[in-house]
Motif scaffolding. Structure first.
Motif, PDB file in Angstrom:
ATOM      1  N   GLU A  17       0.828  -1.200   0.000  1.00 22.24           N
ATOM      2  CA  GLU A  17       0.000   0.000   0.000  1.00 22.24           C
ATOM      3  C   GLU A  17       0.869   1.260   0.000  1.00 22.24           C
ATOM      4  O   GLU A  17       2.056   1.216   0.323  1.00 22.24           O
ATOM      5  N   PRO A  18       0.258   2.417  -0.314  1.00 20.22           N
ATOM      6  CA  PRO A  18       1.008   3.687  -0.214  1.00 20.22           C
ATOM      7  C   PRO A  18       1.301   4.023   1.241  1.00 20.22           C
ATOM      8  O   PRO A  18       0.564   3.619   2.152  1.00 20.22           O
ATOM      9  N   GLY A  19       2.372   4.747   1.454  1.00 15.19           N
ATOM     10  CA  GLY A  19       2.732   5.120   2.820  1.00 15.19           C
ATOM     11  C   GLY A  19       3.972   5.988   2.870  1.00 15.19           C
ATOM     12  O   GLY A  19       4.509   6.417   1.840  1.00 15.19           O
ATOM     13  N   VAL A  20       4.432   6.240   4.090  1.00 16.08           N
ATOM     14  CA  VAL A  20       5.601   7.073   4.346  1.00 16.08           C
ATOM     15  C   VAL A  20       6.583   6.254   5.182  1.00 16.08           C
ATOM     16  O   VAL A  20       6.168   5.534   6.108  1.00 16.08           O
ATOM     17  N   TYR A  21       7.866   6.327   4.850  1.00 13.87           N
ATOM     18  CA  TYR A  21       8.880   5.537   5.551  1.00 13.87           C
ATOM     19  C   TYR A  21       9.935   6.462   6.148  1.00 13.87           C
ATOM     20  O   TYR A  21      10.134   7.602   5.696  1.00 13.87           O
ATOM     21  N   ARG A  22      10.606   5.954   7.181  1.00 12.81           N
ATOM     22  CA  ARG A  22      11.645   6.719   7.879  1.00 12.81           C
ATOM     23  C   ARG A  22      12.874   5.826   8.075  1.00 12.81           C
ATOM     24  O   ARG A  22      12.759   4.701   8.568  1.00 12.81           O
ATOM     25  N   PHE A  23      14.023   6.326   7.700  1.00 14.85           N
ATOM     26  CA  PHE A  23      15.299   5.687   8.022  1.00 14.85           C
ATOM     27  C   PHE A  23      15.843   6.341   9.288  1.00 14.85           C
ATOM     28  O   PHE A  23      15.854   7.567   9.400  1.00 14.85           O
ATOM     29  N   ARG A  24      16.306   5.511  10.224  1.00 14.00           N
ATOM     30  CA  ARG A  24      16.904   6.001  11.466  1.00 14.00           C
ATOM     31  C   ARG A  24      18.353   5.550  11.546  1.00 14.00           C
ATOM     32  O   ARG A  24      18.710   4.469  11.051  1.00 14.00           O
ATOM     33  N   ASP A  25      19.199   6.350  12.215  1.00  6.18           N
ATOM     34  CA  ASP A  25      20.577   5.938  12.449  1.00  6.18           C
ATOM     35  C   ASP A  25      20.626   5.045  13.689  1.00  6.18           C
ATOM     36  O   ASP A  25      19.613   4.834  14.359  1.00  6.18           O
ATOM     37  N   PRO A  26      21.792   4.469  14.030  1.00  9.72           N
ATOM     38  CA  PRO A  26      21.865   3.562  15.194  1.00  9.72           C
ATOM     39  C   PRO A  26      21.459   4.207  16.515  1.00  9.72           C
ATOM     40  O   PRO A  26      21.129   3.500  17.464  1.00  9.72           O
ATOM     41  N   GLY A  34      10.658   9.571   3.407  1.00 13.51           N
ATOM     42  CA  GLY A  34      10.197   9.487   2.024  1.00 13.51           C
ATOM     43  C   GLY A  34       8.797   8.914   1.965  1.00 13.51           C
ATOM     44  O   GLY A  34       8.263   8.421   2.958  1.00 13.51           O
ATOM     45  N   LYS A  35       8.189   8.973   0.782  1.00 12.97           N
ATOM     46  CA  LYS A  35       6.846   8.414   0.588  1.00 12.97           C
ATOM     47  C   LYS A  35       6.856   7.597  -0.688  1.00 12.97           C
ATOM     48  O   LYS A  35       7.765   7.716  -1.521  1.00 12.97           O
ATOM     49  N   ALA A  36       5.847   6.740  -0.842  1.00 13.77           N
ATOM     50  CA  ALA A  36       5.791   5.880  -2.013  1.00 13.77           C
ATOM     51  C   ALA A  36       4.353   5.428  -2.268  1.00 13.77           C
ATOM     52  O   ALA A  36       3.552   5.305  -1.333  1.00 13.77           O
ATOM     53  N   LYS A  37       4.039   5.176  -3.566  1.00 11.86           N
ATOM     54  CA  LYS A  37       2.755   4.567  -3.901  1.00 11.86           C
ATOM     55  C   LYS A  37       2.717   3.128  -3.416  1.00 11.86           C
ATOM     56  O   LYS A  37       1.690   2.631  -2.973  1.00 11.86           O
ATOM     57  N   SER A  38       3.868   2.456  -3.534  1.00  8.14           N
ATOM     58  CA  SER A  38       3.993   1.086  -3.043  1.00  8.14           C
ATOM     59  C   SER A  38       5.222   1.025  -2.152  1.00  8.14           C
ATOM     60  O   SER A  38       6.360   1.159  -2.634  1.00  8.14           O
ATOM     61  N   LEU A  39       5.023   0.851  -0.862  1.00  9.67           N
ATOM     62  CA  LEU A  39       6.142   0.824   0.075  1.00  9.67           C
ATOM     63  C   LEU A  39       7.103  -0.320  -0.240  1.00  9.67           C
ATOM     64  O   LEU A  39       8.325  -0.161  -0.151  1.00  9.67           O
ATOM     65  N   TRP A  69       7.926   2.172   8.640  1.00 11.24           N
ATOM     66  CA  TRP A  69       6.975   2.776   7.709  1.00 11.24           C
ATOM     67  C   TRP A  69       5.603   2.913   8.351  1.00 11.24           C
ATOM     68  O   TRP A  69       5.304   2.283   9.364  1.00 11.24           O
ATOM     69  N   THR A  70       4.784   3.780   7.720  1.00  9.11           N
ATOM     70  CA  THR A  70       3.406   3.992   8.134  1.00  9.11           C
ATOM     71  C   THR A  70       2.532   3.928   6.893  1.00  9.11           C
ATOM     72  O   THR A  70       2.774   4.652   5.921  1.00  9.11           O
ATOM     73  N   VAL A  71       1.534   3.070   6.904  1.00 12.28           N
ATOM     74  CA  VAL A  71       0.623   2.915   5.769  1.00 12.28           C
ATOM     75  C   VAL A  71      -0.485   3.969   5.861  1.00 12.28           C
ATOM     76  O   VAL A  71      -1.020   4.228   6.945  1.00 12.28           O
ATOM     77  N   VAL A  72      -0.796   4.596   4.719  1.00  7.83           N
ATOM     78  CA  VAL A  72      -1.877   5.591   4.658  1.00  7.83           C
ATOM     79  C   VAL A  72      -2.864   5.184   3.571  1.00  7.83           C
ATOM     80  O   VAL A  72      -2.602   4.268   2.776  1.00  7.83           O
ATOM     81  N   GLY A  73      -3.996   5.889   3.524  1.00  8.50           N
ATOM     82  CA  GLY A  73      -5.050   5.517   2.592  1.00  8.50           C
ATOM     83  C   GLY A  73      -4.799   5.967   1.169  1.00  8.50           C
ATOM     84  O   GLY A  73      -5.037   5.225   0.219  1.00  8.50           O
ATOM     85  N   THR A  74      -4.328   7.227   0.983  1.00  6.66           N
ATOM     86  CA  THR A  74      -4.127   7.784  -0.352  1.00  6.66           C
ATOM     87  C   THR A  74      -2.770   8.455  -0.424  1.00  6.66           C
ATOM     88  O   THR A  74      -2.134   8.727   0.601  1.00  6.66           O
ATOM     89  N   GLU A  75      -2.347   8.759  -1.646  1.00  8.20           N
ATOM     90  CA  GLU A  75      -1.055   9.421  -1.807  1.00  8.20           C
ATOM     91  C   GLU A  75      -1.124  10.872  -1.366  1.00  8.20           C
ATOM     92  O   GLU A  75      -0.109  11.456  -0.995  1.00  8.20           O
ATOM     93  N   VAL A  76      -2.316  11.484  -1.385  1.00 10.05           N
ATOM     94  CA  VAL A  76      -2.448  12.850  -0.861  1.00 10.05           C
ATOM     95  C   VAL A  76      -2.153  12.861   0.641  1.00 10.05           C
ATOM     96  O   VAL A  76      -1.466  13.751   1.154  1.00 10.05           O
ATOM     97  N   ALA A  78      -0.213  10.718   2.083  1.00  7.03           N
ATOM     98  CA  ALA A  78       1.232  10.486   2.180  1.00  7.03           C
ATOM     99  C   ALA A  78       2.005  11.783   1.981  1.00  7.03           C
ATOM    100  O   ALA A  78       3.009  12.033   2.667  1.00  7.03           O
ATOM    101  N   LEU A  79       1.552  12.621   1.042  1.00  3.27           N
ATOM    102  CA  LEU A  79       2.195  13.917   0.823  1.00  3.27           C
ATOM    103  C   LEU A  79       2.190  14.752   2.098  1.00  3.27           C
ATOM    104  O   LEU A  79       3.202  15.310   2.506  1.00  3.27           O
ATOM    105  N   GLN A  80       1.020  14.838   2.733  1.00  3.63           N
ATOM    106  CA  GLN A  80       0.891  15.657   3.928  1.00  3.63           C
ATOM    107  C   GLN A  80       1.725  15.092   5.074  1.00  3.63           C
ATOM    108  O   GLN A  80       2.399  15.843   5.793  1.00  3.63           O
ATOM    109  N   LEU A  81       1.700  13.764   5.249  1.00  2.00           N
ATOM    110  CA  LEU A  81       2.456  13.161   6.341  1.00  2.00           C
ATOM    111  C   LEU A  81       3.957  13.310   6.115  1.00  2.00           C
ATOM    112  O   LEU A  81       4.715  13.576   7.056  1.00  2.00           O
ATOM    113  N   GLU A  82       4.399  13.154   4.859  1.00  2.00           N
ATOM    114  CA  GLU A  82       5.827  13.324   4.567  1.00  2.00           C
ATOM    115  C   GLU A  82       6.269  14.743   4.900  1.00  2.00           C
ATOM    116  O   GLU A  82       7.318  14.954   5.523  1.00  2.00           O
ATOM    117  N   TYR A  83       5.480  15.731   4.486  1.00  2.00           N
ATOM    118  CA  TYR A  83       5.839  17.120   4.780  1.00  2.00           C
ATOM    119  C   TYR A  83       5.896  17.361   6.283  1.00  2.00           C
ATOM    120  O   TYR A  83       6.825  17.987   6.788  1.00  2.00           O
TER     121      TYR A  83
END
Length: 664
Positions: A17-26, A34-39, A69-76, A78-83
């Motif tokens: 599903e579409p969603g927003v992901y986060r990379f963390r350091d140690p 970042g965000k994606a249509k398909s995580l 990552w966090t799954v969201v309903g739509t890419e709109v 995802a845009l808002q959550l990424e920002y």
């Protein structure tokens, strides 16, 4: 450095599903959002082949220690959550379009009885209309200087307006007819508001009607043989034409659009934006950023997507409670290429604006010509940046390498911190801490300290003060290092220790700082002192200083760091001493408590202005009576005056006291 294979999610565990992901350091800090249509598709691309990633992306993957990552309903969504997450966590590997300055706008306070025109920076407020942004504040003042001849609206601050209302005499602008002087009743509130609304209509692009009306008035005055008024109107029309000449007409149909263009290479990108409102170029902005391309995306598409998300998200946040949100997001956004999620971006921008917004690529005509002009500006900006950066970067690198060689450090000191003490004969002792990264000041990490441990003999003790500041700074670092993770992924300001810690002073100060570091168990920070007299570099436990060549870039950088710490300490010391002197001067006034004393200082701004005030002006502060006002003036060494003379004191102001410094 972590191996990406150690934290790669298990196959099939990532949702499609579409969603927003986060990379963390140690340490748990968020370093990329970042965000994606398909995580699943997007995240797998980060781990497929590291050699195929862009250099900055590869460095990010090698720096990270986990991904979530966090799954969201739509890419709109995802845009808002990424920002929101980029704004909250400020990840170091995300592109951030930060202005190196706050762009000024022309503000019109329509929410006041007598609206005011002035230069403004900051969040938008309800009931205030804004025009801009402008590249420079002087451009706004130049526009006001031209147009207040035609639209004589007030530009003075509320304090100046109130003062001239009390003395019954206008300021200089009122005498030279560049202000209609509503403060003394030359025009009513309704007439003044009509002048301001005409001014707003002119800046909004309704110029033809105003010029036509003025020409008709001029002809009518000439027909009535009122040649003086006709000449004044003729000069006003000339002023309008000169103001119009400063705003280039690019579109005849009154288009509202932002024209965006990019110029980039493998590592960096320059972006330029022309703001077109009412068919005229109203402003221009530019940035140069490091690229951080995502796998599977072309550079231009990713840059457009990231820019639109961050820039208009910031614009909407800046707008806040402003009435005219349509001026922040235009009807059209002209870009060089359409991103894959152009439809979702349009939906999001429509929500921000409250009406329809189009994202288009101009293909012909005037819009295409303007887009090419903006692109040329972007290429020129990138070229100038690379030339400047090459010189600056080489000089900074040489200075850091120079310091490393002379001090025998294992690595170049990429982060340098310096402390300095400031006081006057042992009173108001304060300290400053400044931070330089890669040879440049990082002012967001600056700190100042009020020294808590006073010397027993009443005199200053720089050695003890330096020890106290060093302990307070590195005690926090030790506490941060012992924390298992960083809360919510936010990086603490001093989560990163300096490579080099500089104190202003000689051997005693350096040894005191080194003893504190040994006490706290900090072993990975080098400590030196820079003595002002001969610019000697002192190292702990060494009998003789290190003498660096006078013309070396390393010594020059250390001097800059030390001088910046001294400047920052002096400014804090002066502000603290001024507050203490203000409080001590008014402490002796009977019947003047803490709240009324604070109200006085806040109302007048300084003791000097309070000393120049009359009894009548002081009694205008809520809670201050005539007796208290006379007592305040006596405490400040000002001869008291009789009540009946207070009005004369207010009138005893010269015309040289102009609000020009308070104009916008």
């Amino acid at each position: 450095m972590p191996d990406p294979a150690t934290y790669r999610p298990a196959p099939g565990s990532i949702p499609v599903e579409p969603g927003v992901y986060r990379f963390r350091d140690p340490h748990g800090r968020v370093i990329y959002v970042g965000k994606a249509k398909s995580l699943r598709s997007r995240l797998n691309s980060y781990f497929a082949d590291l050699s195929g990633l862009a250099p900055r992306t590869r460095q990010m993957v090698m720096t990270a220690g986990s991904v979530e990552w966090t799954v969201v309903g739509t890419e709109v969504e995802a845009l808002q959550l990424e920002y929101n997450w980029i704004k909250e966590f400020d990840p170091r590997f995300n592109i951030r379009y930060r202005d190196d300055k706050s762009y000024p706008v022309l503000a019109v306070t329509l929410n006041e009885e007598y609206p005011r025109l002035f230069v403004y920076r900051g969040p938008r407020r309800k009931g205030v209309r804004y025009f801009g942004p402008y590249s420079h504040a002087w451009a706004i003042r130049e526009t006001l200087d031209l147009l207040t001849r035609v639209f004589p609206a007030r530009t003075c601050s509320n304090g100046v307006f109130k003062r001239h209302n009390q003395i019954g005499r206008p300021c200089l602008l009122g005498y030279i007819d560049k202000c209609s002087a509503p403060c003394v009743g030359r025009v009513s509130a309704e007439e003044h508001r009509r002048i301001v609304l005409d001014f707003c209509d002119f800046l909004a692009g309704k110029t033809d009607r105003l010029a036509r009306d003025m020409e008709q008035q001029m002809n009518a005055a000439a027909a009535e043989l009122d040649f003086e008024r006709a000449a004044r109107l003729r000069d006003d029309i000339g002023a309008l034409k000169r103001a119009l000449e400063k705003q280039t007409v690019v579109f005849g149909d009154g288009t509202d659009a932002d024209v965006v263009a990019f110029a980039d290479d493998e590592l960096e990108a320059a972006v330029q934006v022309f703001h077109v409102r009412g068919g005229r170029v109203r402003g221009q902005r530019g940035w140069v950023v490091e690229k951080s391309g995502e796998p599977g995306k072309s550079g231009q598409e990713h840059l457009v997507e990231q820019f639109l998300t961050q820039f208009y998200g910031d614009q909407a946040e800046l707008g806040g409670a402003a009435d005219d949100a349509t001026n922040l997001v235009p009807r059209q956004v002209l870009v060089p290429v359409l991103p894959d999620n152009a439809e979702e971006l349009e939906t999001w921008l429509c929500e921000l604006r409250g009406s329809k917004v189009q994202i288009r690529v101009p293909v012909r005509g005037d819009k295409r010509a303007l887009a090419e002009t903006v692109h040329r500006n972007a290429k020129e900006a990138l070229q100038q940046h690379k030339l400047k950066r090459a010189g600056d970067f080489n000089a900074r690198s040489e200075a850091l390498q120079n310091i490393q060689e002379f001090l025998g450090l294992a690595d170049a000191p990429l982060r340098i911190e310096c402390i300095d003490i400031s006081h006057v004969q042992g009173t108001d002792v304060v300290a400053s801490l400044v931070v330089f990264e890669d040879g440049l000041p990082r002012k967001s990490d600056y700190r100042h300290y009020a020294i808590r441990e006073a010397a027993g003999d009443g005199r200053s003790d720089d050695v003890a003060s330096i020890a106290e500041v060093t302990r307070r700074r590195f005690a926090r670092h030790v506490a941060d290092a012992q924390a298992p993770v960083v809360e919510d992924g936010k990086a603490r300001r001093f989560a990163y220790p300096p490579n080099l810690f500089v104190v202003d002073g000689g051997a005693p100060q350096v040894n005191a700082a080194a003893a504190v570091l040994d006490e706290l168990g900090v072993t990975d920070v080098a400590v030196i002192g820079l003595a002002k007299r001969l610019e000697e570099v002192w190292v702990p436990a060494e009998a003789d200083p290190v003498i660096m060549p006078r013309n070396s870039d390393g010594l020059y950088l250390l001097q800059r760091v030390r001088d910046e710490a001294h400047r920052f300490a002096i400014s804090y010391h002066r502000s603290k001493r001024s507050k203490r002197m203000t409080a001590s001067a008014l402490d002796s006034v009977r019947g003047l408590g803490e709240h009324r004393r604070k109200a006085l200082v806040t109302h007048f701004g300084s003791v000097a202005r309070l000393k120049d005030a009359s009894v009548e002006e002081i009694t205008s502060v809520p809670g201050i009576g005539v007796a208290t006002a006379n007592a305040v003036l006596e405490a400040l060494g000002v001869p008291t005056i009789r009540d009946e003379d207070s009005a004369m004191t207010g009138q005893d102001m010269t015309i040289s006291e102009q609000p020009g410094q308070d104009h916008a």
